[in-house]
Design a protein around this motif. Structure first.
Motif, PDB file in Angstrom:
ATOM      1  N   ASN A 137      29.526  90.622  46.352  1.00 52.21           N
ATOM      2  CA  ASN A 137      30.544  89.727  45.805  1.00 52.21           C
ATOM      3  C   ASN A 137      29.906  88.693  44.882  1.00 52.21           C
ATOM      4  O   ASN A 137      28.679  88.651  44.726  1.00 52.21           O
ATOM      5  N   LEU A 138      30.723  87.843  44.283  1.00 50.88           N
ATOM      6  CA  LEU A 138      30.230  86.880  43.316  1.00 50.88           C
ATOM      7  C   LEU A 138      29.419  85.754  43.953  1.00 50.88           C
ATOM      8  O   LEU A 138      28.737  85.011  43.247  1.00 50.88           O
ATOM      9  N   GLN A 139      29.494  85.603  45.266  1.00 48.35           N
ATOM     10  CA  GLN A 139      28.688  84.599  45.967  1.00 48.35           C
ATOM     11  C   GLN A 139      27.258  85.078  46.217  1.00 48.35           C
ATOM     12  O   GLN A 139      26.440  84.319  46.725  1.00 48.35           O
ATOM     13  N   GLY A 140      27.004  86.327  45.890  1.00 50.70           N
ATOM     14  CA  GLY A 140      25.701  86.902  46.202  1.00 50.70           C
ATOM     15  C   GLY A 140      25.663  87.518  47.579  1.00 50.70           C
ATOM     16  O   GLY A 140      24.608  87.948  48.047  1.00 50.70           O
ATOM     17  N   GLY A 141      26.817  87.548  48.257  1.00 50.66           N
ATOM     18  CA  GLY A 141      26.909  88.121  49.591  1.00 50.66           C
ATOM     19  C   GLY A 141      27.608  89.464  49.578  1.00 50.66           C
ATOM     20  O   GLY A 141      27.508  90.226  48.603  1.00 50.66           O
ATOM     21  N   SER A 142      28.348  89.753  50.662  1.00 45.01           N
ATOM     22  CA  SER A 142      28.989  91.055  50.821  1.00 45.01           C
ATOM     23  C   SER A 142      30.453  90.896  51.192  1.00 45.01           C
ATOM     24  O   SER A 142      30.811  90.014  51.989  1.00 45.01           O
ATOM     25  N   ASP A 143      31.286  91.766  50.628  1.00 46.08           N
ATOM     26  CA  ASP A 143      32.678  91.926  51.048  1.00 46.08           C
ATOM     27  C   ASP A 143      32.822  93.284  51.716  1.00 46.08           C
ATOM     28  O   ASP A 143      32.104  94.237  51.368  1.00 46.08           O
ATOM     29  N   TYR A 144      33.750  93.365  52.686  1.00 47.10           N
ATOM     30  CA  TYR A 144      34.028  94.654  53.290  1.00 47.10           C
ATOM     31  C   TYR A 144      35.411  94.670  53.913  1.00 47.10           C
ATOM     32  O   TYR A 144      36.038  93.618  54.113  1.00 47.10           O
ATOM     33  N   VAL A 145      35.884  95.872  54.188  1.00 47.89           N
ATOM     34  CA  VAL A 145      37.145  96.047  54.895  1.00 47.89           C
ATOM     35  C   VAL A 145      36.838  96.231  56.368  1.00 47.89           C
ATOM     36  O   VAL A 145      36.033  97.082  56.743  1.00 47.89           O
ATOM     37  N   LEU A 146      37.471  95.423  57.203  1.00 47.61           N
ATOM     38  CA  LEU A 146      37.262  95.483  58.655  1.00 47.61           C
ATOM     39  C   LEU A 146      38.210  96.506  59.266  1.00 47.61           C
ATOM     40  O   LEU A 146      39.419  96.475  59.026  1.00 47.61           O
TER      41      LEU A 146
ATOM     42  N   LEU B 135      26.444  85.699  52.760  1.00 49.91           N
ATOM     43  CA  LEU B 135      25.124  86.211  53.109  1.00 49.91           C
ATOM     44  C   LEU B 135      24.968  87.639  52.613  1.00 49.91           C
ATOM     45  O   LEU B 135      25.855  88.469  52.807  1.00 49.91           O
ATOM     46  N   ALA B 136      23.841  87.925  52.016  1.00 49.95           N
ATOM     47  CA  ALA B 136      23.596  89.259  51.473  1.00 49.95           C
ATOM     48  C   ALA B 136      23.019  90.175  52.548  1.00 49.95           C
ATOM     49  O   ALA B 136      22.464  89.728  53.553  1.00 49.95           O
ATOM     50  N   GLY B 137      23.157  91.468  52.323  1.00 51.39           N
ATOM     51  CA  GLY B 137      22.494  92.448  53.173  1.00 51.39           C
ATOM     52  C   GLY B 137      23.402  93.107  54.194  1.00 51.39           C
ATOM     53  O   GLY B 137      24.286  92.476  54.770  1.00 51.39           O
ATOM     54  N   ALA B 138      23.146  94.413  54.420  1.00 49.34           N
ATOM     55  CA  ALA B 138      23.931  95.156  55.413  1.00 49.34           C
ATOM     56  C   ALA B 138      23.736  94.598  56.812  1.00 49.34           C
ATOM     57  O   ALA B 138      24.637  94.670  57.652  1.00 49.34           O
ATOM     58  N   HIS B 139      22.558  94.026  57.088  1.00 58.85           N
ATOM     59  CA  HIS B 139      22.308  93.474  58.415  1.00 58.85           C
ATOM     60  C   HIS B 139      23.252  92.309  58.718  1.00 58.85           C
ATOM     61  O   HIS B 139      23.662  92.120  59.864  1.00 58.85           O
ATOM     62  N   ASN B 140      23.634  91.548  57.688  1.00 56.74           N
ATOM     63  CA  ASN B 140      24.566  90.452  57.915  1.00 56.74           C
ATOM     64  C   ASN B 140      26.001  90.938  58.084  1.00 56.74           C
ATOM     65  O   ASN B 140      26.807  90.281  58.756  1.00 56.74           O
ATOM     66  N   VAL B 141      26.325  92.072  57.498  1.00 60.41           N
ATOM     67  CA  VAL B 141      27.619  92.705  57.791  1.00 60.41           C
ATOM     68  C   VAL B 141      27.671  93.048  59.278  1.00 60.41           C
ATOM     69  O   VAL B 141      28.664  92.777  59.972  1.00 60.41           O
ATOM     70  N   LEU B 142      26.594  93.634  59.788  1.00 61.76           N
ATOM     71  CA  LEU B 142      26.538  93.963  61.215  1.00 61.76           C
ATOM     72  C   LEU B 142      26.619  92.712  62.085  1.00 61.76           C
ATOM     73  O   LEU B 142      27.309  92.692  63.106  1.00 61.76           O
ATOM     74  N   ASN B 143      25.930  91.649  61.681  1.00 65.80           N
ATOM     75  CA  ASN B 143      25.987  90.404  62.446  1.00 65.80           C
ATOM     76  C   ASN B 143      27.417  89.877  62.530  1.00 65.80           C
ATOM     77  O   ASN B 143      27.864  89.423  63.588  1.00 65.80           O
ATOM     78  N   SER B 144      28.140  89.939  61.423  1.00 63.06           N
ATOM     79  CA  SER B 144      29.518  89.444  61.418  1.00 63.06           C
ATOM     80  C   SER B 144      30.434  90.328  62.259  1.00 63.06           C
ATOM     81  O   SER B 144      31.361  89.830  62.919  1.00 63.06           O
ATOM     82  N   LEU B 145      30.190  91.625  62.257  1.00 62.15           N
ATOM     83  CA  LEU B 145      30.973  92.523  63.112  1.00 62.15           C
ATOM     84  C   LEU B 145      30.760  92.190  64.590  1.00 62.15           C
ATOM     85  O   LEU B 145      31.711  92.224  65.388  1.00 62.15           O
TER      86      LEU B 145
END
Length: 576
Positions: free
Chosen positions: A353-362, A376-386
């Protein structure tokens, strides 16, 4: 799978949320139920309850080094409790010391090196000592003797303060036992895993606090958005804790909810192989309270192996969606999360995304339920948020996450800026950006480099890596060989020994020569690294480059010094 170190650009912001603050209607309906999610306990533990030293406590099975009086009565004859912390400069013990201060205890502590965590403790009234000595715990005219000594796992049993305390009858407790007593009368959420537990625990505590839960939290890192640095002292039952597997520390806990971010071989000075790590985590699962909940990353082979000896690919796609009947005999419920769609909670359409992080569909059980945006950038932070989302849903049990509640949750996830030393921006000068990260394991290195590439796809990435402990480099040398592939240039410094002696006769040069892509240069001295970086960046100030320092030792000093000296040189040049 890549899951550890986390990214953020930092500002010091305290969460200005009170338990009575007005929340959106959906969030109010959702989180008001947290006050009723109890497990038969209403009393708080009032008597709350490292910097690495030369050796760790050798007997990891003995939680109490000496117990001569009950922990339930920590006050002395004058009615005020005094707790002394040995190794108080470490992130874990300093948080416990601060919590004890917040709960009205008299607190003292000692360590061999002063740390930033000790600054906050001293400002809050703790008596702190540089160096270990009997005099640190001598009888006090006002307080008498300490009621308890709490010891970091990094402190050896022959420490002078431990020996003296035992000789005068003062009980000495290891950190794991003290943590168990501090949390035993709370609804404990223990966030564990080989990687990512600091950020996941912090993210969870931040979101819950921002949504009005007056919780207590202790994490193993500095958090710019926590007023207490690495802890929150709340008044309600919910307690979020980063639960560390090192030295079996988390085995003294009795969590209501356990989160497992991933499991693989780490702390090779403690665990001889991955199976030893898995067995320790299996013991930890047995500590979950009856009627509790396990939140587990189904994408992690090691984490999933805690549930079954069979491999993940042997299961049907729906096996992780309806797990309650499978685990009924264990006495707790199970929810899984991951990027793979066989998990109960999963992320799809992940994109920058434009913040330098990640967007996703939950997705929940195969159905899209909302859009999540992280800075926050990175797939690992997607996992942390999940993991955070799944945990919050577990807290409200069978109640539905309404659209309003999900929107509120997503807003606070997006506002979360991360943890210090997790892809932390140190500063910028001209076209050069300087970042620092705690990564010291191959999985962590791969993850943070992937995040850096996501955030800065068109910039050169220069990595300065300080290896941490000789045993870790020997064990993971082959894995490190491929961990730096996203970098353009790599510099390896000398190994940071920490608590070890070099019985393996290994050096940073050995690691540098094993790295396959890109080729790595060995520069043992941090001083020489800084000088070479200054020269190269100053000569070509317009080159677009990200300098990323990695490691768990004193590598964190390079970034601020590099930025300072580059700015000084720029000022000097402009004066001509």
């Amino acid at each position: 799978m890549e899951i550890p170190a986390q990214s953020a650009s930092f500002k010091s912001v305290h969460i200005p949320v009170k338990s009575h603050q007005k929340l959106p209607s959906g969030a109010q309906n959702l989180f008001s139920s947290l006050h009723f999610r109890r497990i038969g306990r209403t009393d708080h533990f009032k008597s709350s309850a490292s910097t690495q030293a030369e050796k760790r406590v050798s007997d990891s099975s003995d939680h109490t080094l000496k117990m001569t009086q009950p922990l339930s009565n920590p006050k002395n004859q004058n009615g005020q409790g005094w707790v002394h912390f040995v190794g108080v400069g470490g992130c874990g013990l300093s948080a416990l010391a601060m919590l004890a201060l917040k709960q009205g205890m008299e607190v003292s502590g000692s360590d061999i090196v002063w740390s930033s965590f000790m600054d906050g403790l001293q400002e809050s009234g703790a008596r702190l000592y540089l160096g270990h000595s009997e005099s640190n715990i001598h009888r006090n005219d006002r307080l008498g003797l300490p009621n308890s000594i709490v010891v970091s796992s990094a402190i050896p049993p022959d420490n002078v303060e431990i020996v003296y305390a035992k000789s005068i009858g003062v009980p000495v407790y290891k950190r794991d036992y003290w943590l168990g007593k501090v949390t035993e009368h709370h609804d404990l959420i223990a966030v564990s895993g080989t990687h990512g537990k600091s950020t996941t625990a912090t993210m969870l505590a931040y979101v819950l606090s921002a949504m009005g839960v007056d919780l207590t939290a202790i994490v193993g890192a500095h958090v710019p958005q926590f007023q207490g640095g690495n802890m929150i002292a709340g008044r309600e039952q919910t307690f979020v804790l980063e639960a560390d597997e090192y030295d079996g520390c988390f085995l003294g806990l009795s969590p209501y909810i356990t989160v497992i971010t991933n499991v693989e071989w780490e702390h090779v000075d403690i665990f001889q192989d991955e199976e030893a790590v898995i067995n320790t985590f299996r013991r930890f699962l047995k500590k979950i309270r009856l009627g509790g909940h396990l939140i587990l990353c189904g994408d992690s082979e090691g984490a999933y192996s805690l549930l079954h000896h069979a491999r993940r690919e042997c299961l049907s796609d729906s096996a992780l969606w309806i797990p309650n009947s499978q685990l009924a005999s264990a006495g707790y419920r199970l929810s899984t999360f991951g990027i793979s769609d066989f998990n109960e909670w999963h992320a799809s359409s992940i994109r920058p995304n434009l913040q330098g992080g990640s967007d996703y569909v939950l997705y929940h059980r195969g159905r899209p339920v909302g859009d999540i945006s992280l800075q926050l950038a990175g797939a690992h932070n997607v996992l942390n948020s999940l993991a955070v989302i799944a945990t919050i849903k577990a807290l409200v049990s069978d109640q539905k996450l309404t659209a309003d509640a999900l929107n509120s949750l997503g807003l606070h996830l997006n506002n979360f800026m991360g943890v210090s030393r997790r892809f932390q921006m140190i500063g910028k000068i001209n076209e050069c950006r300087i970042y620092d990260d705690y990564a010291h394991h191959p999985t962590e290195v791969r993850a943070v480099l992937q995040a850096a590439r996501q955030k800065f796809p068109s910039m050169a990435l220069w990595v300065i890596f300080q290896p941490h402990t000789f045993s870790r480099i020997v064990a993971f040398k082959k894995d490190f060989a491929y961990a730096f592939s996203d970098a353009d240039r790599v510099v390896i410094t000398e190994i940071y020994a920490a608590r070890e002696t070099n019985t393996w006769n290994v050096t940073g040069r050995d690691l540098a020569s094993s790295i396959i892509r890109p080729s790595a240069k060995y520069i043992p001295s941090l001083e020489d690294v800084v000088e070479k970086l200054i020269l190269e960046i100053f000569i070509n100030p317009n080159q677009k480059v990200v300098v990323l320092t990695l490691g768990a030792g004193d590598i964190s000093t390079i970034g601020p010094r590099l930025l300072h000296e580059l700015r000084e040189k720029s000022v000097d040049t402009s004066n001509y």
